[in-house]
Design a protein around this motif. Structure first.
Motif, PDB file in Angstrom:
ATOM      1  N   ALA A 213     -20.639  71.952 -38.294  1.00  0.00           N
ATOM      2  CA  ALA A 213     -20.085  72.320 -37.237  1.00  0.00           C
ATOM      3  C   ALA A 213     -21.212  73.484 -36.079  1.00  0.00           C
ATOM      4  O   ALA A 213     -21.030  73.815 -35.640  1.00  0.00           O
ATOM      5  CB  ALA A 213     -19.007  72.824 -37.288  1.00  0.00           C
ATOM      6  N   TYR A 214     -21.017  74.182 -37.267  1.00  0.00           N
ATOM      7  CA  TYR A 214     -21.890  75.415 -37.193  1.00  0.00           C
ATOM      8  C   TYR A 214     -23.223  76.033 -37.132  1.00  0.00           C
ATOM      9  O   TYR A 214     -23.404  76.772 -35.753  1.00  0.00           O
ATOM     10  CB  TYR A 214     -22.123  76.682 -38.293  1.00  0.00           C
ATOM     11  CG  TYR A 214     -20.879  76.715 -39.088  1.00  0.00           C
ATOM     12  CD1 TYR A 214     -19.274  77.166 -38.028  1.00  0.00           C
ATOM     13  CD2 TYR A 214     -20.219  77.592 -40.614  1.00  0.00           C
ATOM     14  CE1 TYR A 214     -18.210  77.366 -39.172  1.00  0.00           C
ATOM     15  CE2 TYR A 214     -19.125  77.507 -41.847  1.00  0.00           C
ATOM     16  CZ  TYR A 214     -17.803  78.166 -40.335  1.00  0.00           C
ATOM     17  OH  TYR A 214     -16.976  78.238 -40.924  1.00  0.00           O
ATOM     18  N   ALA A 215     -24.511  74.863 -37.673  1.00  0.00           N
ATOM     19  CA  ALA A 215     -25.585  74.050 -36.493  1.00  0.00           C
ATOM     20  C   ALA A 215     -25.746  74.149 -35.845  1.00  0.00           C
ATOM     21  O   ALA A 215     -25.960  74.452 -34.812  1.00  0.00           O
ATOM     22  CB  ALA A 215     -26.158  72.870 -37.951  1.00  0.00           C
ATOM     23  N   MET A 216     -25.047  73.131 -34.787  1.00  0.00           N
ATOM     24  CA  MET A 216     -24.612  72.720 -33.347  1.00  0.00           C
ATOM     25  C   MET A 216     -24.520  74.024 -32.566  1.00  0.00           C
ATOM     26  O   MET A 216     -24.969  73.752 -32.016  1.00  0.00           O
ATOM     27  CB  MET A 216     -23.552  71.305 -33.760  1.00  0.00           C
ATOM     28  CG  MET A 216     -23.839  70.559 -34.344  1.00  0.00           C
ATOM     29  SD  MET A 216     -22.570  69.016 -34.211  1.00  0.00           S
ATOM     30  CE  MET A 216     -22.907  68.243 -32.251  1.00  0.00           C
ATOM     31  N   LEU A 217     -23.152  74.700 -32.892  1.00  0.00           N
ATOM     32  CA  LEU A 217     -23.141  75.859 -32.494  1.00  0.00           C
ATOM     33  C   LEU A 217     -24.235  76.593 -32.083  1.00  0.00           C
ATOM     34  O   LEU A 217     -24.230  77.469 -31.368  1.00  0.00           O
ATOM     35  CB  LEU A 217     -21.742  76.499 -32.939  1.00  0.00           C
ATOM     36  CG  LEU A 217     -20.350  76.364 -32.782  1.00  0.00           C
ATOM     37  CD1 LEU A 217     -19.774  76.922 -33.547  1.00  0.00           C
ATOM     38  CD2 LEU A 217     -20.076  76.014 -31.031  1.00  0.00           C
ATOM     39  N   ALA A 218     -24.967  76.858 -33.988  1.00  0.00           N
ATOM     40  CA  ALA A 218     -25.413  78.254 -33.803  1.00  0.00           C
ATOM     41  C   ALA A 218     -27.201  77.530 -32.970  1.00  0.00           C
ATOM     42  O   ALA A 218     -28.012  78.298 -31.800  1.00  0.00           O
ATOM     43  CB  ALA A 218     -26.363  78.211 -34.777  1.00  0.00           C
ATOM     44  N   GLU A 219     -27.523  75.860 -32.718  1.00  0.00           N
ATOM     45  CA  GLU A 219     -28.349  75.739 -31.688  1.00  0.00           C
ATOM     46  C   GLU A 219     -28.478  75.583 -30.702  1.00  0.00           C
ATOM     47  O   GLU A 219     -29.368  75.561 -29.476  1.00  0.00           O
ATOM     48  CB  GLU A 219     -28.175  73.525 -32.069  1.00  0.00           C
ATOM     49  CG  GLU A 219     -29.202  73.029 -31.539  1.00  0.00           C
ATOM     50  CD  GLU A 219     -29.280  72.591 -30.510  1.00  0.00           C
ATOM     51  OE1 GLU A 219     -30.348  72.641 -29.377  1.00  0.00           O
ATOM     52  OE2 GLU A 219     -28.214  72.248 -30.082  1.00  0.00           O
ATOM     53  N   ALA A 220     -26.966  75.268 -30.004  1.00  0.00           N
ATOM     54  CA  ALA A 220     -26.421  75.885 -28.515  1.00  0.00           C
ATOM     55  C   ALA A 220     -26.951  76.632 -28.247  1.00  0.00           C
ATOM     56  O   ALA A 220     -27.173  77.692 -27.323  1.00  0.00           O
ATOM     57  CB  ALA A 220     -25.186  75.507 -28.450  1.00  0.00           C
ATOM     58  N   GLY A 221     -26.702  77.840 -29.322  1.00  0.00           N
ATOM     59  CA  GLY A 221     -26.892  79.455 -28.767  1.00  0.00           C
ATOM     60  C   GLY A 221     -28.430  80.251 -28.621  1.00  0.00           C
ATOM     61  O   GLY A 221     -28.409  80.726 -27.981  1.00  0.00           O
ATOM     62  N   LEU A 222     -29.173  79.315 -29.567  1.00  0.00           N
ATOM     63  CA  LEU A 222     -30.553  79.724 -29.674  1.00  0.00           C
ATOM     64  C   LEU A 222     -30.799  78.804 -28.764  1.00  0.00           C
ATOM     65  O   LEU A 222     -31.799  79.700 -27.653  1.00  0.00           O
ATOM     66  CB  LEU A 222     -30.798  78.928 -30.713  1.00  0.00           C
ATOM     67  CG  LEU A 222     -31.480  79.427 -32.013  1.00  0.00           C
ATOM     68  CD1 LEU A 222     -31.806  78.625 -32.992  1.00  0.00           C
ATOM     69  CD2 LEU A 222     -31.090  80.748 -32.401  1.00  0.00           C
TER      70      LEU A 222
END
Length: 287
Positions: A213-222
């Protein structure tokens, strides 16, 4: 024999209790729906996520275009589904990369006393930086691409898993049967593979869902900040970023990708909470 029978009977009972929890069931259903829509996107929508149609520019949601179209006439529903493919791929790949790095560092720090101080200081130094800032720095150094985003996020979230693996390894290393294995002359490799790694399955599995979940949020943020994958590739973060210009006139450009992110991350968090309660013996009575 009775103990084995009771253990085998208890596992299905715990699994049934796990699935009967409303929050976990909702999360699991949501996750299955999101994955199914992403995997079978070509069969769900007839539209291409990249095909331009100026005549259909900025159309609101309708029977033809369920989520409307963007300023280039591209179907938002199709782009949302295909963007989900990328987000899920990035999330799963980050879990794999961070899991391998975290497992190696955590086991080395927890089992080999001489390596513990150096590895622990390295993990502390990495965790001192906010996740998004560390990810941005790594992507800027490596270059913007899907592979580099996965590598950067894998390195960013590896300390989380490494700390958990280290703590579990420290506890398991001091157990009586490990000392007995040492006394019998069992080799280090055999102890690590037969005993230590087995004890790490549950914590890694649980933490892996949260890292997903954190990785998906971080990818969206990037992607939102423009330092992720190429803007030509549909991602939820890129779609939200491009929709800011039309926030007042075409809010659906940001609304539906945002909903997709929220539902996917929420489903992963709910499933992760359920797995934690199921696999943690201290919480099993509450499952």
């Amino acid at each position: 024999m009775a103990a084995v029978a009771a253990s085998s009977a208890g596992a299905p009972a715990s699994l049934r209790a796990f699935l009967q929890r409303p929050a976990v069931a909702i999360g699991l259903v949501l996750l299955i729906i999101v994955v199914a829509l992403a995997v079978f996107a070509p069969f769900v929508t007839p539209f291409s996520p990249t095909k331009l149609s100026i005549a259909s520019r900025l159309k609101p949601p309708s029977a033809e275009h369920w989520f409307g179209t963007d300023d280039f006439g591209r179907d938002i529903f199709a782009r949302t589904l295909y963007a989900g493919r990328l987000s899920l791929t990035v999330g799963a790949s980050v879990v794999l990369v961070s899991g391998v790095i975290g497992l190696v560092l955590g086991v080395a720090a927890g089992y080999f006393r001489r390596l513990d101080p150096a590895i622990s200081r390295l993990l502390d130094a990495m965790m001192a930086f906010p996740d998004i800032l560390l990810a941005i720095s790594l992507v800027a150094a490596l270059g913007a691409s899907v592979v580099n985003v996965i590598a950067a996020l894998g390195i960013t979230y590896a300390p989380r898993l490494a700390r958990i693996v280290r703590a579990s390894t420290l506890v398991t290393r001091e157990l009586t049967f490990i000392e007995a294995a040492h006394a019998l002359g069992v080799g280090t490799f055999a102890i690590l593979t037969r005993h230590i790694l087995r004890s790490l399955v549950s914590p890694i599995l649980v933490q892996g869902t949260f890292v997903f979940a954190y990785a998906m949020l971080a990818e969206a943020g990037l992607s939102f900040l423009g330092v992720g994958v190429s803007p030509d590739v549909p991602t939820w973060g890129t779609m939200i970023s491009l929709g800011r210009e039309f926030m007042n006139t075409a809010p659906w450009l940001m609304l539906f990708p945002g909903i997709a992110i929220v539902l996917t991350v929420l489903s992963l968090q709910l499933v992760g909470d359920g797995l934690r309660d199921l696999l943690d013996p201290r919480l099993s009575q509450n499952v």
